[in-house]
Design a protein around this motif. Structure first.
Motif, mmCIF file in Angstrom:
data_model
loop_
_atom_site.group_PDB
_atom_site.id
_atom_site.type_symbol
_atom_site.label_atom_id
_atom_site.label_comp_id
_atom_site.label_asym_id
_atom_site.label_seq_id
_atom_site.Cartn_x
_atom_site.Cartn_y
_atom_site.Cartn_z
ATOM 1 N N THR A 9 65.957 63.221 147.195
ATOM 2 C CA THR A 9 66.243 63.061 148.294
ATOM 3 C C THR A 9 65.714 64.155 149.650
ATOM 4 O O THR A 9 66.180 64.228 149.816
ATOM 5 C CB THR A 9 67.072 62.028 149.068
ATOM 6 N N LEU A 10 65.337 63.038 150.597
ATOM 7 C CA LEU A 10 64.801 63.480 151.996
ATOM 8 C C LEU A 10 66.712 64.305 152.435
ATOM 9 O O LEU A 10 67.570 63.523 152.720
ATOM 10 C CB LEU A 10 64.560 62.936 152.794
ATOM 11 N N ILE B 218 59.834 60.864 145.679
ATOM 12 C CA ILE B 218 61.288 61.255 146.571
ATOM 13 C C ILE B 218 61.827 60.247 146.672
ATOM 14 O O ILE B 218 60.764 59.177 147.340
ATOM 15 C CB ILE B 218 60.456 61.707 148.081
ATOM 16 N N ALA B 219 62.897 59.677 146.778
ATOM 17 C CA ALA B 219 63.149 58.424 146.732
ATOM 18 C C ALA B 219 64.501 58.792 148.107
ATOM 19 O O ALA B 219 64.414 59.625 149.343
ATOM 20 C CB ALA B 219 64.120 58.439 145.309
ATOM 21 N N THR C 284 67.003 57.248 151.062
ATOM 22 C CA THR C 284 66.488 56.881 152.160
ATOM 23 C C THR C 284 65.566 57.293 153.760
ATOM 24 O O THR C 284 65.549 59.563 153.342
ATOM 25 C CB THR C 284 67.173 55.929 152.987
ATOM 26 N N ILE C 285 65.123 57.105 154.007
ATOM 27 C CA ILE C 285 64.596 58.537 155.847
ATOM 28 C C ILE C 285 66.137 58.603 156.223
ATOM 29 O O ILE C 285 66.965 58.033 156.872
ATOM 30 C CB ILE C 285 63.478 57.993 156.609
ATOM 31 N N ILE D 16 55.029 61.537 154.850
ATOM 32 C CA ILE D 16 55.632 60.373 152.776
ATOM 33 C C ILE D 16 55.215 59.381 152.630
ATOM 34 O O ILE D 16 56.583 58.815 151.951
ATOM 35 C CB ILE D 16 57.617 60.615 154.099
ATOM 36 N N ASN E 222 56.079 57.326 148.467
ATOM 37 C CA ASN E 222 56.663 57.674 147.286
ATOM 38 C C ASN E 222 58.112 56.350 147.643
ATOM 39 O O ASN E 222 57.296 55.177 147.462
ATOM 40 C CB ASN E 222 57.625 58.151 148.164
ATOM 41 N N ILE F 55 60.950 55.840 149.076
ATOM 42 C CA ILE F 55 61.514 55.424 150.108
ATOM 43 C C ILE F 55 62.544 54.043 150.795
ATOM 44 O O ILE F 55 61.606 53.070 150.648
ATOM 45 C CB ILE F 55 61.038 56.488 150.872
ATOM 46 N N GLN F 56 63.361 54.060 150.948
ATOM 47 C CA GLN F 56 63.408 52.768 150.605
ATOM 48 C C GLN F 56 65.115 52.751 151.983
ATOM 49 O O GLN F 56 64.683 54.289 152.572
ATOM 50 C CB GLN F 56 65.338 52.160 149.341
ATOM 51 N N ASN G 137 55.489 52.934 150.171
ATOM 52 C CA ASN G 137 57.172 53.059 150.055
ATOM 53 C C ASN G 137 57.730 51.753 149.499
ATOM 54 O O ASN G 137 57.547 50.005 149.401
ATOM 55 C CB ASN G 137 57.954 53.854 151.101
#
Length: 1079
Positions: free
Chosen positions: A509-510, A529-530, A532-533, A548, A551, A553-554, A575
């Motif tokens: 993750t970020l 990559i999963a 959240t931002i 990004i 990926n 990302i949620q 995403n």
């Protein structure tokens, strides 16, 4: 004080510099800042270059030229005489043409004394005439002049030096400047001047330096410039000039510097260049010159910089190029040069920068280069036809500052470089490097730029430690893995500005981003990559580019992204982001929100509403410009259908996992639980219209345990989206990951909206009879009475004859039924939107109050309405024997009745394969349920005994009048127990062989027969026509390894993952037979 002519000196300064490796010499005049004491003399200051300019022009030879300034003394300062009134009027006219001035110069132009108090003005101490006009804006971007050049400047008849760099001065160059007969230096650099270069400038016979670079001047280079015999410097770079180099320039024998870079000039490089022996600097980069480089260029004894980047030059480099003993910089990149690299380059003692990249130079490299070029610091051989195999020893062992060998067919592990302490940049991209990165960067303490992209490096990025002073790292398109969080936490510090790790296998993750980072570009697209931002990304105040995309990302796009004022490029496409688009997102010039689950109105302001519609496509429910307006009345219905399809797709998966029949009735129950909405046949018809090739609807019969009848229903099948369809695209780094059906559905809904600007309803396709929603009329409101007479023709009932007769005879005695009666029958399953209706009979149906009598044994609410597919439960259905005793001799009526309600039943599921309790008396030990009867509460064996013969005859078109009696059921218990054991064994056996068939289909479409465990499980679930439990698949894979080790095996990858390996050359029939016989 004697008035003497003093020779002034000027050195190489900051000019055009094409290709980034050399600067055009330019004569830079010093100026006193606003408020400083005016000088009584003309000062030509020595220009101090920046570090980057030193790197470009290192070892360059400075040159001088003479500037006669009558009346200027270098010894003492004298008081200025009265300023000439005509000069003052000309200067004030120029001031009035400047609309805005942030330099502070013109604010001092007040009063009568233009010679003593006006900034940027210098006068002759004897005559009081203006001889220098020097207005140079700063380089910080906040200092500028905005306006035009006034023709009144031509009235400064004694002017010798004109330097105006205002940044925002527009318009043409006034023709009146040609009247300045005393002019020796004309600098109008870095403005926005337009039009053509006046040919009348050829009248300035005393002119020694002409620089018009950094404007928007067009047209051709005036041939009249060839009459300026005193010219030492010409700088016309960074304009839009066309045509060729005029032959008249061959008369300028004093010319030392020629900069024509960044134009659209064409033609051949003139052969007369070799006759201009004083040439020291030539920059023709970023043009369209063609032909070969003339051999005469090799006759220039003093040339120190030859920059010809980005043209269309062809042929070979002259072999005589080794005669240029003073050459320091040779850059011919991005041309069409061929042949081998001349070995005469080794004879250039002062050459420190060599750039031969992006040409067609071929093998071999001259062996003499190993001993020659003693001053070499920078070498670039990238993207030629060289097959180096490995980094040459003479490069690896030298103490170089820049090593660029991208695309040179280098193989094997990363090279060992001996002297890397002074290495500033390294580029080994687009090779075939393999192995680990390890400690490659450890000793590179001065490294600022590192590029290792597009190789086959396989390394855990969480263990990579970058040099503290690194500003650019590019490792995209490798096989890097590991945690992105650890890499960013360990390496993003004060100096790192550009990070590109896209197209790898990076996970995690970020992380949280700290304040103080100078990060300007972050590219992590196409990874795994999963999460959240993080909101802390707003701490990256200098961030200009963020990618990004592609990926997993949620979550939402953080609202505090508006704090990223410098953000110009944002790509979050493909995403799983939801929510709204923030109303403020920096100073975006490019944005892509495509293929997410975003919803709501697009911010209706620039730049959001001017981005193309493709930037917002394939989302859930975005609206507003450039998409259709949010005010459309039909958008809510589109959203409802989309949400219902999401629920339908999930329900189908759940039913398959539970091994329940995927019928409309079962799907309705699950959809209502998931979405809190009722799924109607109308909705299914609309879904099938949107995706006809993915939704398969077929007629089927289901057994109703309450009526012991086979009732009509629909079997729903969702076809997988395959990579061969145009609607499918890869969403992850793994090949074969296809676009989910729900994404395709939302995309097509969006296309329907875009194709129909007017409000419409989604069209419906025809469903199988009797389920076509167009065949009858119904409403979603609750009927005030159950006495509704239907006039529309309805299909005949599918109930058994004895049951239809029984039910219709009872109804004939009823006169009226009130709506509350239904509540008393099934109080927990009727909602405010419930619709109740009856099928049409040939004879009128009379309803009586005695209707309630059948509620305890056979509720009318339990009859399936083929228009909603919903029913209500009854307590205990009558047995076949009870029905037989009352209705065996009755005739089958021509019609039937039907009540429509909402069903919301909690059902028990069991996946046990046990043969205990065959009679089904103990509900806690129920047997595994067959696909066609599991939801009804019957065990596999019990159902086989009870309705197996009946189903066989239904399929053959012969429906029996009665079910087997209870005595028959009791007599067949022993036989049923054996049948159950056989069914269990058959299920295990088919699961093993079906798994084999599924894997064979996967291998046919896969590029390589290697899969990680998770990848294989995912693909099996995706390709399988049946839905297996993950644990079942794992057990069968282990069993397959034991039974067919020559076909399936495991090995450990370098990343530590376990890989399943399949041998495509194995005998598939033999493996299948062995697996089939194992059970």
């Amino acid at each position: 004080m004697a008035a003497t002519d003093e020779r002034k000196k000027a050195v190489v300064g900051g000019g055009g510099g094409g290709g980034g490796y050399g600067d055009s010499p330019s004569l830079i005049l010093s100026r006193a800042g606003p408020g400083s004491k005016p000088k009584s003399q003309l000062q030509l200051a020595v220009f101090i270059p920046t570090l980057s300019q030193l790197q470009r022009a290192e070892n360059a030879v400075s040159f001088h030229f003479l500037l006669d300034s009558p009346g200027v003394s270098a010894e003492t300062e004298a008081e200025y005489p009265t300023c000439s009134a005509s000069d003052r009027a000309a200067l004030l006219s120029f001031k009035s043409s400047i609309l805005r001035d942030t330099t502070g110069f013109l604010s001092t132009w007040v009063g009568e004394d233009c010679c003593g108090a006006w900034e940027g003005i210098q006068c002759d101490t004897k005559t009081g005439r203006v001889i220098v006009l020097q207005l140079q804006a700063g380089s910080d971007g906040t200092s500028f002049m905005k306006g035009v050049l006034s023709p009144s400047l031509g009235n400064l008849e004694f002017l010798q030096v004109m330097l105006i760099t205002g940044k925002q001065i527009v318009g043409p160059i006034p023709e009146s400047i040609s009247k300045l007969s005393s002019l020796t230096q004309l600098y109008l650099e870095d403005n926005m001047l337009e039009g053509s270069i006046p040919s009348s400038l050829g009248k300035l016979t005393l002119l020694e330096a002409l620089s018009l670079s950094g404007n928007r001047l067009g047209g051709v280079v005036p041939p009249e410039l060839g009459s300026l015999k005193n010219l030492v410097q010409i700088n016309l770079g960074k304009n839009v000039l066309t045509g060729g180099i005029p032959t008249t320039l061959g008369e300028l024998h004093r010319l030392e510097s020629l900069d024509l870079c960044s134009n659209s000039l064409s033609g051949h490089i003139p052969d007369f260049f070799g006759e201009l022996k004083n040439f020291k600097y030539i920059d023709l980069s970023d043009n369209e010159f063609s032909g070969s480089l003339p051999n005469s260029v090799s006759n220039l004894p003093y040339i120190h910089s030859l920059i010809l980047n980005n043209n269309h030059l062809s042929g070979e480099l002259p072999r005589q190029i080794g005669n240029l003993r003073s050459l320091c910089t040779l850059s011919v990149s991005q041309n069409l040069l061929t042949g081998t690299i001349p070995d005469s380059l080794s004879r250039l003692p002062n050459l420190w920068h060599l750039n031969l990249s992006r040409n067609g130079f071929s093998d071999p490299l001259p062996a003499s280069l190993a001993q020659g070029m003693p001053s070499l610091l920078c070498i670039d051989l990238s993207y030629n036809n060289l097959h180096l195999g490995s980094v040459p020893a003479w490069i690896a062992n030298r103490e170089l500052r820049d090593v660029h060998l991208a695309g040179c067919r280098i193989e094997g592990p990363l090279p060992h470089l001996s002297n890397v302490s002074s290495l500033n940049s390294i580029d080994l991209s687009d090779n075939s490097l393999t192995g680990q990165i390890g400690n490659f960067f450890v000793s590179m303490t001065s490294l600022q730029t590192a590029k290792l992209s597009n190789n086959m490096l396989e390394s855990d990025i969480s263990g990579i430690i970058l040099p503290s002073g690194l500003s650019v790292i590019d490792m995209h398109s490798n096989m890097l893995y590991g945690s992105i969080s650890a890499f960013i936490t360990n390496n993003i510090g004060k100096f790192l500005e550009i990070v590109n790790l896209s197209w790898n296998r990076i996970e995690g993750t970020l992380p949280e981003f700290r304040q103080g980072s100078d990060l300007r570009s972050l590219d992590l697209c196409s990874n795994r990559i999963a999460g959240t931002i993080p909101n802390s990304m707003s701490n990256l105040v200098n961030l200009r580019r963020l990618d990004i995309s592609r990926n997993n990302i949620q979550g939402n796009i953080p609202a505090n992204f508006g704090q990223l004022q410098s953000l110009e490029w944002l790509d979050v496409s493909t995403n799983r982001l939801g929510g709204n688009i923030p109303k403020t997102l920096g100073s975006l010039r490019h944005a892509n929100f495509r293929s997410n689950y975003l919803c709501g109105q697009i911010p209706q302001k620039r730049p959001f509403n001017v981005f193309p519609a493709a930037a917002y496509a394939h989302n859930k429910c975005l609206c507003g410009a450039p998409l259709p307006s949010c005010s459309r009345t039909d958008l809510q219905s589109f959203q409802i259908v989309g949400e219902l399809f999401d629920g339908l797709e999930t329900s189908v998966r759940l039913l398959r996992l539970c091994k329940k029949p995927v019928t409309f009735q079962n799907v309705c129950i699950q959809v209502e639980i998931l979405t809190k909405r009722k799924l109607l046949y109308k909705h299914l018809a609309q879904m099938k219209y949107v995706m006809p090739e993915f939704i398969l609807v077929e007629n089927t019969f289901v057994h109703d345990q309450k009526s012991f009848c086979m009732l009509p229903d629909m079997k729903i099948t969702l076809m997988p989206s395959t990579s061969g369809r145009t609607e499918t695209f890869t969403i992850g780094p793994e090949a074969g990951d296809s676009k989910p059906l729900r994404d395709i559905f939302w995309t097509r809904l969006r296309d329907i909206i875009l194709d129909h600007p007017e409000a419409i309803d989604i069209p419906e396709t025809t469903l199988p009879e009797p389920f076509n929603s167009n065949s009858d009329t119904f409403t979603d409101e609750v009927s005030p009475s159950l006495t509704t007479d239907s006039t529309a023709g309805m299909p005949s009932t599918h109930f058994a004859s004895y049951f239809e007769q029984r039910f219709s005879n009872i109804l004939r005695h009823h006169q009226e039924i009130e709506a509350p009666i239904l509540s008393s029958v099934a109080p927990n399953f009727v909602t405010e939107n419930t619709s109740i209706s009856f099928m049409k009979h040939n004879s009128p149906i009379k309803q009586e109050s005695e209707f309630e009598k059948i509620g305890s044994s056979r509720s009318a609410a339990s009859i399936i309405n083929p228009h909603l597919g919903q029913c209500s439960p009854v307590a205990h259905p009558p047995t076949p024997a009870q029905i037989m005793s009352k209705a065996a001799t009755q005739e089958t009526p021509k019609g039937s009745a039907e009540i429509r309600t909402v069903l919301n039943i909690n059902r028990r599921r069991s996946l046990k394969f046990s043969c205990e309790n065959v009679d089904g008396s103990d509900s806690e030990q129920i047997l595994s349920l067959n696909e066609e009867n599991r939801e009804r509460g019957y065990s596999t064996c019990e159902f086989d005994k009870l309705v197996g013969p009946f189903v066989d005859k239904v399929e053959s078109g012969r429906i029996p009048p009665v079910f087997p009696s209870k005595d028959t059921e009791t007599a067949s218990k022993v036989t049923g127990h054996k049948m159950c054991e056989a069914n269990v064994a058959r299920h295990e056996k088919m699961l093993l062989t079906d798994l084999f068939n599924t894997i064979c289909r996967i291998l046919q479409s896969a590029k390589c027969p290697y899969f990680t465990k998770q990848e294989l499980l995912h693909k099996v679930l995706f390709y399988s026509s049946e839905t297996f439990e993950t644990s079942e698949i794992e057990e069968k894979l282990k069993l397959m390894e034991e039974l067919a080790p020559e076909w399936i095996s495991q090995k450990v990858a370098s990343s530590g993952d376990f890989l399943y390996c399949f041998c495509k050359g194995s005998d598939a029939s033999a493996v299948y037979a062995r697996l089939a016989g194992a059970t």
